[in-house]
Design an enzyme around this catalytic site. Sequence first.
Site, PDB file in Angstrom:
ATOM      1  CG  ASP A  72     -16.169 -17.347  12.558  1.00 43.03           C
ATOM      2  OD1 ASP A  72     -15.480 -17.562  11.538  1.00 43.03           O
ATOM      3  OD2 ASP A  72     -16.762 -18.243  13.181  1.00 43.03           O
ATOM      4  CG  ASN A 146     -23.089 -14.328  13.223  1.00 47.19           C
ATOM      5  OD1 ASN A 146     -23.133 -15.055  12.231  1.00 47.19           O
ATOM      6  ND2 ASN A 146     -22.145 -14.425  14.135  1.00 47.19           N
ATOM      7  NE  ARG A 157     -32.113  -2.666  37.275  1.00 48.07           N
ATOM      8  CZ  ARG A 157     -32.102  -1.373  37.546  1.00 48.07           C
ATOM      9  NH1 ARG A 157     -32.771  -0.543  36.758  1.00 48.07           N
ATOM     10  NH2 ARG A 157     -31.436  -0.891  38.568  1.00 48.07           N
ATOM     11  CB  THR A 187     -23.257 -22.180  14.266  1.00 45.68           C
ATOM     12  OG1 THR A 187     -22.769 -21.205  13.334  1.00 45.68           O
ATOM     13  CG2 THR A 187     -23.925 -23.312  13.511  1.00 45.68           C
ATOM     14  CB  ALA A 190     -29.115 -18.045  17.676  1.00 45.83           C
ATOM     15  CG  LEU A 191     -25.566 -23.676  19.168  1.00 49.98           C
ATOM     16  CD1 LEU A 191     -26.725 -24.581  18.762  1.00 49.98           C
ATOM     17  CD2 LEU A 191     -24.286 -24.093  18.448  1.00 49.98           C
TER      18      LEU A 191
END
Length: 290
Positions: A72, A146, A157, A187, A190-191
């Site tokens: 990907d 993406n 931090r 997918t 973020a997933l």
Amino acid sequence: MSEFQNIGLIGRTESDSAVVSLKRLMVFLEREGYTVVLEKETAAAVSALNAQISSKEKLGELCDLVIVVGGDGSLLAAARALAKFSVPLLGINRGRLGFLTDISPDEVERKVGEVLVGKYMAESRFLLDMSVTRAGKPLGKGSALNDVVIHPGEFIRMIEFDLFIDGQFVYAQRSDGLIISTPTGSTAYALSGGGPIMHPKLDAIVLVPLNPHTLSSRPIVVEGSSEFKIVVGEYNTTNPYVTCDGHEQVVTNPGDIIRIHKKPHRLTLVHPLEHNFYEICRKKLNWQLS
């Protein structure tokens, strides 16, 4: 006669298995009478001395279809370079998950052959444009299929920033960062950050906080036409990074302004006719019943 006559090839050059698939694909395409154009690094990896060679960006002008052999990540890089040319992309998986590169290596001739004779489905995906300004002057920019991610960079931090959507103040946040993701990226990172899976056809963007200091801060889904402004907090003890698809990055200072919006050019992904998003989720995310 196929609508695709000039076929561009981009490969994951550091992968021996991808090089094997590239050579196999070249033999098939040339035997079937198609013109093959190799991206220059790909050409060096397969030792194609007599092949037509082009830069990655130039493929968008020369080709009717570009086939990406790799994972990907390889397809994401091709998408960022080629989206403005409207050339469709087809992926052959030589990576790990393969959400975007959905043809397996053992079915290259059959699946690619079907696509080339018109047996395929096309899917439109949008990308994000990101820019950073400092005191009103451009500092850096990038694009992402993406996600765009704001994160602490070299140090673990918390960072502070203010978020505005379409000119409206949303919140001042202290967290490890923020993921701004397209449906394509929902997918991916973020997933992992707790965001929702979004169907690729949705015209929406999700914002996923990374380990927010306020536990009630949760992912927000907004319409795809939204414009985001993020102001880097004045009291950060580190310089937050902004990355696009994990690659293009800009290091920010307190007071810098990050702007993100939908890219005007869309990407066309080509899939075999039996492509099914939910089936891919079942397989890649292990949704099958035990």
